[in-house]
Design a protein around this motif. Structure first.
Motif, PDB file in Angstrom:
ATOM      1  N   ALA A 620      61.147 -68.944 -39.489  1.00 30.67           N
ATOM      2  CA  ALA A 620      60.325 -68.854 -40.692  1.00 30.67           C
ATOM      3  C   ALA A 620      59.539 -67.553 -40.717  1.00 30.67           C
ATOM      4  O   ALA A 620      59.382 -66.915 -41.774  1.00 30.67           O
ATOM      5  CB  ALA A 620      59.389 -70.059 -40.770  1.00 30.67           C
ATOM      6  N   ALA A 621      59.022 -67.147 -39.561  1.00 34.89           N
ATOM      7  CA  ALA A 621      58.249 -65.909 -39.486  1.00 34.89           C
ATOM      8  C   ALA A 621      59.101 -64.699 -39.836  1.00 34.89           C
ATOM      9  O   ALA A 621      58.620 -63.756 -40.480  1.00 34.89           O
ATOM     10  CB  ALA A 621      57.652 -65.759 -38.094  1.00 34.89           C
ATOM     11  N   LEU A 622      60.364 -64.710 -39.418  1.00 33.60           N
ATOM     12  CA  LEU A 622      61.252 -63.590 -39.745  1.00 33.60           C
ATOM     13  C   LEU A 622      61.438 -63.460 -41.257  1.00 33.60           C
ATOM     14  O   LEU A 622      61.369 -62.359 -41.818  1.00 33.60           O
ATOM     15  CB  LEU A 622      62.605 -63.774 -39.057  1.00 33.60           C
ATOM     16  CG  LEU A 622      62.652 -63.507 -37.559  1.00 33.60           C
ATOM     17  CD1 LEU A 622      64.023 -63.855 -37.000  1.00 33.60           C
ATOM     18  CD2 LEU A 622      62.315 -62.042 -37.269  1.00 33.60           C
ATOM     19  N   VAL A 623      61.674 -64.609 -41.919  1.00 32.46           N
ATOM     20  CA  VAL A 623      61.837 -64.576 -43.373  1.00 32.46           C
ATOM     21  C   VAL A 623      60.540 -64.114 -44.034  1.00 32.46           C
ATOM     22  O   VAL A 623      60.543 -63.289 -44.957  1.00 32.46           O
ATOM     23  CB  VAL A 623      62.252 -65.964 -43.898  1.00 32.46           C
ATOM     24  CG1 VAL A 623      62.259 -65.976 -45.427  1.00 32.46           C
ATOM     25  CG2 VAL A 623      63.616 -66.351 -43.361  1.00 32.46           C
ATOM     26  N   TRP A 624      59.422 -64.641 -43.541  1.00 31.86           N
ATOM     27  CA  TRP A 624      58.116 -64.307 -44.109  1.00 31.86           C
ATOM     28  C   TRP A 624      57.824 -62.806 -43.998  1.00 31.86           C
ATOM     29  O   TRP A 624      57.444 -62.163 -44.978  1.00 31.86           O
ATOM     30  CB  TRP A 624      57.032 -65.115 -43.381  1.00 31.86           C
ATOM     31  CG  TRP A 624      55.698 -65.101 -44.068  1.00 31.86           C
ATOM     32  CD1 TRP A 624      54.777 -64.106 -44.053  1.00 31.86           C
ATOM     33  CD2 TRP A 624      55.138 -66.143 -44.866  1.00 31.86           C
ATOM     34  NE1 TRP A 624      53.669 -64.442 -44.783  1.00 31.86           N
ATOM     35  CE2 TRP A 624      53.857 -65.691 -45.303  1.00 31.86           C
ATOM     36  CE3 TRP A 624      55.571 -67.415 -45.247  1.00 31.86           C
ATOM     37  CZ2 TRP A 624      53.032 -66.478 -46.098  1.00 31.86           C
ATOM     38  CZ3 TRP A 624      54.753 -68.193 -46.045  1.00 31.86           C
ATOM     39  CH2 TRP A 624      53.492 -67.725 -46.462  1.00 31.86           C
ATOM     40  N   LEU A 625      58.007 -62.270 -42.799  1.00 30.75           N
ATOM     41  CA  LEU A 625      57.706 -60.851 -42.579  1.00 30.75           C
ATOM     42  C   LEU A 625      58.676 -59.955 -43.344  1.00 30.75           C
ATOM     43  O   LEU A 625      58.281 -58.895 -43.849  1.00 30.75           O
ATOM     44  CB  LEU A 625      57.742 -60.544 -41.091  1.00 30.75           C
ATOM     45  CG  LEU A 625      56.635 -61.218 -40.263  1.00 30.75           C
ATOM     46  CD1 LEU A 625      56.840 -60.932 -38.773  1.00 30.75           C
ATOM     47  CD2 LEU A 625      55.259 -60.744 -40.710  1.00 30.75           C
ATOM     48  N   ALA A 626      59.940 -60.373 -43.421  1.00 31.36           N
ATOM     49  CA  ALA A 626      60.910 -59.574 -44.178  1.00 31.36           C
ATOM     50  C   ALA A 626      60.528 -59.530 -45.652  1.00 31.36           C
ATOM     51  O   ALA A 626      60.578 -58.469 -46.299  1.00 31.36           O
ATOM     52  CB  ALA A 626      62.314 -60.153 -44.008  1.00 31.36           C
ATOM     53  N   PHE A 627      60.113 -60.678 -46.203  1.00 32.38           N
ATOM     54  CA  PHE A 627      59.697 -60.684 -47.603  1.00 32.38           C
ATOM     55  C   PHE A 627      58.423 -59.876 -47.793  1.00 32.38           C
ATOM     56  O   PHE A 627      58.273 -59.173 -48.799  1.00 32.38           O
ATOM     57  CB  PHE A 627      59.479 -62.111 -48.095  1.00 32.38           C
ATOM     58  CG  PHE A 627      58.907 -62.150 -49.483  1.00 32.38           C
ATOM     59  CD1 PHE A 627      59.690 -61.854 -50.589  1.00 32.38           C
ATOM     60  CD2 PHE A 627      57.557 -62.424 -49.691  1.00 32.38           C
ATOM     61  CE1 PHE A 627      59.160 -61.853 -51.865  1.00 32.38           C
ATOM     62  CE2 PHE A 627      57.014 -62.421 -50.960  1.00 32.38           C
ATOM     63  CZ  PHE A 627      57.818 -62.133 -52.056  1.00 32.38           C
ATOM     64  N   ALA A 628      57.485 -59.983 -46.850  1.00 34.00           N
ATOM     65  CA  ALA A 628      56.246 -59.206 -46.964  1.00 34.00           C
ATOM     66  C   ALA A 628      56.552 -57.715 -47.012  1.00 34.00           C
ATOM     67  O   ALA A 628      55.955 -56.962 -47.797  1.00 34.00           O
ATOM     68  CB  ALA A 628      55.316 -59.536 -45.802  1.00 34.00           C
ATOM     69  N   ALA A 629      57.491 -57.269 -46.171  1.00 35.43           N
ATOM     70  CA  ALA A 629      57.888 -55.860 -46.191  1.00 35.43           C
ATOM     71  C   ALA A 629      58.529 -55.499 -47.532  1.00 35.43           C
ATOM     72  O   ALA A 629      58.256 -54.437 -48.104  1.00 35.43           O
ATOM     73  CB  ALA A 629      58.845 -55.578 -45.042  1.00 35.43           C
ATOM     74  N   TRP A 630      59.381 -56.394 -48.040  1.00 40.09           N
ATOM     75  CA  TRP A 630      60.012 -56.177 -49.349  1.00 40.09           C
ATOM     76  C   TRP A 630      58.937 -56.067 -50.429  1.00 40.09           C
ATOM     77  O   TRP A 630      59.012 -55.196 -51.299  1.00 40.09           O
ATOM     78  CB  TRP A 630      60.948 -57.344 -49.644  1.00 40.09           C
ATOM     79  CG  TRP A 630      61.664 -57.291 -50.969  1.00 40.09           C
ATOM     80  CD1 TRP A 630      62.906 -56.779 -51.202  1.00 40.09           C
ATOM     81  CD2 TRP A 630      61.180 -57.785 -52.232  1.00 40.09           C
ATOM     82  NE1 TRP A 630      63.228 -56.916 -52.528  1.00 40.09           N
ATOM     83  CE2 TRP A 630      62.194 -57.526 -53.185  1.00 40.09           C
ATOM     84  CE3 TRP A 630      60.012 -58.412 -52.637  1.00 40.09           C
ATOM     85  CZ2 TRP A 630      62.055 -57.885 -54.514  1.00 40.09           C
ATOM     86  CZ3 TRP A 630      59.862 -58.752 -53.972  1.00 40.09           C
ATOM     87  CH2 TRP A 630      60.879 -58.495 -54.900  1.00 40.09           C
ATOM     88  N   PHE A 631      57.949 -56.936 -50.387  1.00 44.08           N
ATOM     89  CA  PHE A 631      56.882 -56.940 -51.386  1.00 44.08           C
ATOM     90  C   PHE A 631      56.095 -55.636 -51.346  1.00 44.08           C
ATOM     91  O   PHE A 631      55.753 -55.074 -52.395  1.00 44.08           O
ATOM     92  CB  PHE A 631      55.954 -58.136 -51.134  1.00 44.08           C
ATOM     93  CG  PHE A 631      54.849 -58.267 -52.122  1.00 44.08           C
ATOM     94  CD1 PHE A 631      55.084 -58.743 -53.396  1.00 44.08           C
ATOM     95  CD2 PHE A 631      53.541 -57.902 -51.788  1.00 44.08           C
ATOM     96  CE1 PHE A 631      54.051 -58.860 -54.321  1.00 44.08           C
ATOM     97  CE2 PHE A 631      52.503 -58.019 -52.699  1.00 44.08           C
ATOM     98  CZ  PHE A 631      52.761 -58.499 -53.969  1.00 44.08           C
ATOM     99  N   VAL A 632      55.822 -55.142 -50.153  1.00 43.08           N
ATOM    100  CA  VAL A 632      55.084 -53.891 -50.028  1.00 43.08           C
ATOM    101  C   VAL A 632      55.875 -52.738 -50.640  1.00 43.08           C
ATOM    102  O   VAL A 632      55.343 -51.921 -51.405  1.00 43.08           O
ATOM    103  CB  VAL A 632      54.738 -53.608 -48.554  1.00 43.08           C
ATOM    104  CG1 VAL A 632      54.221 -52.177 -48.396  1.00 43.08           C
ATOM    105  CG2 VAL A 632      53.702 -54.600 -48.047  1.00 43.08           C
ATOM    106  N   VAL A 633      57.166 -52.669 -50.324  1.00 44.80           N
ATOM    107  CA  VAL A 633      57.996 -51.566 -50.801  1.00 44.80           C
ATOM    108  C   VAL A 633      58.231 -51.647 -52.310  1.00 44.80           C
ATOM    109  O   VAL A 633      58.114 -50.655 -53.037  1.00 44.80           O
ATOM    110  CB  VAL A 633      59.343 -51.543 -50.040  1.00 44.80           C
ATOM    111  CG1 VAL A 633      60.293 -50.528 -50.678  1.00 44.80           C
ATOM    112  CG2 VAL A 633      59.123 -51.221 -48.579  1.00 44.80           C
ATOM    113  N   VAL A 634      58.562 -52.836 -52.796  1.00 41.42           N
ATOM    114  CA  VAL A 634      58.962 -52.987 -54.199  1.00 41.42           C
ATOM    115  C   VAL A 634      57.763 -53.050 -55.131  1.00 41.42           C
ATOM    116  O   VAL A 634      57.791 -52.490 -56.239  1.00 41.42           O
ATOM    117  CB  VAL A 634      59.843 -54.250 -54.361  1.00 41.42           C
ATOM    118  CG1 VAL A 634      60.125 -54.529 -55.833  1.00 41.42           C
ATOM    119  CG2 VAL A 634      61.144 -54.074 -53.602  1.00 41.42           C
ATOM    120  N   VAL A 635      56.685 -53.706 -54.716  1.00 38.35           N
ATOM    121  CA  VAL A 635      55.560 -53.966 -55.617  1.00 38.35           C
ATOM    122  C   VAL A 635      54.338 -53.110 -55.295  1.00 38.35           C
ATOM    123  O   VAL A 635      53.764 -52.470 -56.176  1.00 38.35           O
ATOM    124  CB  VAL A 635      55.181 -55.460 -55.584  1.00 38.35           C
ATOM    125  CG1 VAL A 635      53.968 -55.726 -56.472  1.00 38.35           C
ATOM    126  CG2 VAL A 635      56.354 -56.322 -56.015  1.00 38.35           C
TER     127      VAL A 635
END
Length: 639
Positions: A620-635
């Protein structure tokens, strides 16, 4: 002059079709017959609509001219009390048939009158057609280089020459593709359908056709609507440049001081791109092949001009130009998509054959040599020089007819600007002129007030409909400097998943949403059970505390999804195009919930005793951190 709004064209696609019939008549200088016959429908038409084909000479001055076929849609009223309405779309080269339902049912005209929509000669649905896909593909590919525009469009001119040669080898006569011949098509159709008279609606280029129809068939036309009037006696290229600057100036005035001079921002951004062209990945809309477009200042001006046609894109352009003038080029991909699609969305072969004879020869010398350039005007010059088609012996005359006329103009129209339309029609003896604030090109397709005014005026051309509704208030406010957090990556992801069909672009957000929902559902049952145990003793209360700690992440993630989705949904509902250049300013701050969720995971890890539990938490942490990184880059990161 080119595109009509796709969303309203789609609204015209209703149901069912029944054939039409008619009688032959004699028309034209060569005394050849025009006729109508029933045909299959080429588009979905309103219930009860009839489809047919008008057959007319290709070039009426030639007694041996071949016969061409022009499809039409005929929607009859159950209780006709008013003259029929005939419509033809603009361009030249824009399809017409798909708008039959919009006029008949969308405007409610079928309640009191018949509606007839005729396709243009040479259009994609007519026989023969002057589509010339090779020339259209070369037109789009002209933007992949940084050469002088007069050289970039040579391949399109050569491809158009080849297409016209093939057309003539097959017996085609390009002299038949003019405003004058098209107006006679409409007269022939009226007579073949048995109508004594009707009202005529012209949009953009077809305003010239309807004005000519009213002149040559005064008894057969009782009223004329000229929407986004294209004056035949004006220098069209010069007017387009004037319209570009006027439109941007008016948007600046509406920005509340945030963007005092969008036109200056456009010139500044164009200078930056001339010094350092920007590569943007896209595709050729004709061939579907991927392309890397290399944008210069002239390309930017061309695509901005195209964007100003759209009533929903207009309010975003000052914000976009301000960013581009500061060197932020992330939104160029959006402009490329809009611009290239706009320039190739109509039947280009027909467009050039008609314009090269009727309009281009009478542009002011060097109008296309302005700096920076609107490049489709350059393409016209290059193609017409290659084709060498004949032009009328005298320049087009000012519009002149005596029937009542309603002239509609968009206040921000960049190609047929309101002041030019007002001046060019002022001499008509029975004219009503209405301007609509915040509207670009094609009032009918952009303004509810415009549609109400048209319907009311057609019912009574003597009525003053100027105060019928609010024409002075734009449908959308100009997006302000502080309204958005600037990011174009959100739109790029959405477009890749939607229009591009690449759902991998949304893989991480989808995985994160699934994680949050599944985790939240799986957590709720232990919470309820833990609350019951907490009432039975301290040990149970300590277990409940562990369970509650485990809920920090799923609750924070779910709140994040609901808040971000709600903000973006609200923005899309109010003005969807603003998401092309940014997101609501609160959205990046929602990233703090991701931090809270990550902290909750750490607390949960400390209380997880089993290896299986720790493994699940790590996934779960891997998915969470990957999305957080995506959110930082995209948004979060400006782009």
């Amino acid at each position: 002059m080119r595109r009509t709004a796709a969303v309203l064209a789609a609204a015209a696609l209703l149901l069912a079709a029944v054939p039409a019939s008619g009688a032959a008549v004699t028309t034209g200088t060569a005394a050849v017959s025009a006729d109508v016959r029933a045909s299959d429908c080429l588009v979905a038409v309103p219930t009860g609509g009839e489809c047919g084909v008008l057959t007319v000479p290709e070039y009426r001055a030639d007694p041996d001219s071949r016969i061409i076929e022009l499809p039409y849609v005929h929607v009859r009223s159950d209780h006709p009390t008013e003259p029929p309405l005939v419509f033809m779309n603009g361009g030249p080269g824009s399809g017409s048939l798909q708008l039959a339902g919009y006029f008949a049912d969308g405007l409610g005209l079928r309640e009191s009158r018949d509606v007839v929509v005729l396709e243009q000669r040479g259009g994609a649905r007519s026989t023969p057609s002057l589509q010339c896909p090779g020339a259209a593909a070369a037109m789009a590919d002209a933007f992949i280089t940084t050469e002088d525009p007069y050289e970039e469009f040579e391949p399109a001119a050569i491809a158009m020459r080849d297409c016209l040669d093939a057309f003539e080898d097959d017996g085609g006569d390009p002299r038949g593709y003019t405003v004058a011949e098209t107006a006679q098509d409409l007269r022939d159709l009226r007579e073949a359908l048995g109508y004594d008279s009707w009202s005529a609606y012209g949009l953009s280029w077809s305003t010239q056709v309807m004005a000519e129809l009213a002149r040559i068939d005064p008894a057969g036309v009782d009223a004329v609507v000229l929407d986004s009037f294209s004056a035949p006696d004006r220098d069209f290229a010069a007017t387009a440049y004037e319209g570009l600057e006027l439109s941007l100036d008016r948007l600046g005035q509406r920005s509340g001081g945030d963007f005092p001079d969008p036109y200056a921002d456009l010139l500044a951004a164009a200078d930056l791109l001339d010094a350092d062209p920007v590569a943007v990945d896209g595709h050729n809309p004709v061939t579907g092949q991927p392309r890397t477009f290399r944008l210069t200042g002239d390309d930017l001006v061309t695509f901005v001009h195209a964007g100003l046609y759209d009533v929903e894109l207009l309010p975003v352009i000052p914000y976009l130009l301000d960013r581009l003038a500061d060197g932020e080029t992330g939104a160029l991909g959006t402009l490329v998509d809009v611009g290239v699609d706009e320039l190739t969305s109509h039947t280009l072969g027909q467009y050039w054959v008609m314009q090269c004879q009727d309009e281009v020869p009478y542009r002011r010398a060097g109008a296309g040599r302005a700096s920076p350039l609107i490049e489709w005007l350059v393409a016209d010059e290059v193609v017409c020089a290659e084709l060498g088609l004949p032009s009328p012996p005298a320049p087009p005359a000012p519009v002149a007819f005596t029937q009542p006329a309603l002239v509609l103009a968009g206040g921000d129209d960049p190609v047929t600007p309101a002041p030019a339309a007002d001046e060019a029609t002022a001499a008509l003896p029975d004219r009503r002129f209405l301007e609509f604030a915040g509207v670009g090109h094609a009032v009918l397709l952009s303004s509810r007030c415009g549609r109400e005014s048209v319907a009311a005026w057609l019912a009574d051309p003597a009525r003053d409909v100027g105060g019928l509704c609010d024409r002075a208030t734009p449908a959308y406010d100009v997006v302000g400097a502080g309204d958005l957090h600037p990011t174009t990556r959100v739109a790029q992801v959405a477009l890749a998943a939607g229009d591009g069909g690449d759902w991998r672009a949304l893989a991480l957000p989808a995985a994160f949403a699934l994680l949050c929902v599944a985790w939240l559902v799986g957590w709720l049952a232990p919470v309820v059970a833990g609350a019951a145990r907490a009432r039975r003793g301290s040990t149970a209360r300590r277990g409940a505390a562990s369970t509650l700690a485990a809920g920090v992440a799923p609750v924070a993630g779910t709140v994040f999804l609901l808040a971000a989705g709600g903000l973006i949904w609200a923005a899309a509902t109010s003005l969807p195009t603003q998401l092309l250049v940014g997101v609501p300013r609160a959205v990046p701050w929602l990233g703090l919930l991701l931090v809270v969720g990550a902290a909750g995971m750490v607390l949960t890890a400390r209380r997880t005793a089993t290896a299986r539990g720790r493994l699940a938490l790590a996934d779960a942490a891997l998915v969470w951190l990957a999305f957080a990184a995506w959110f930082v880059v995209v948004v979060v990161l400006p782009s």
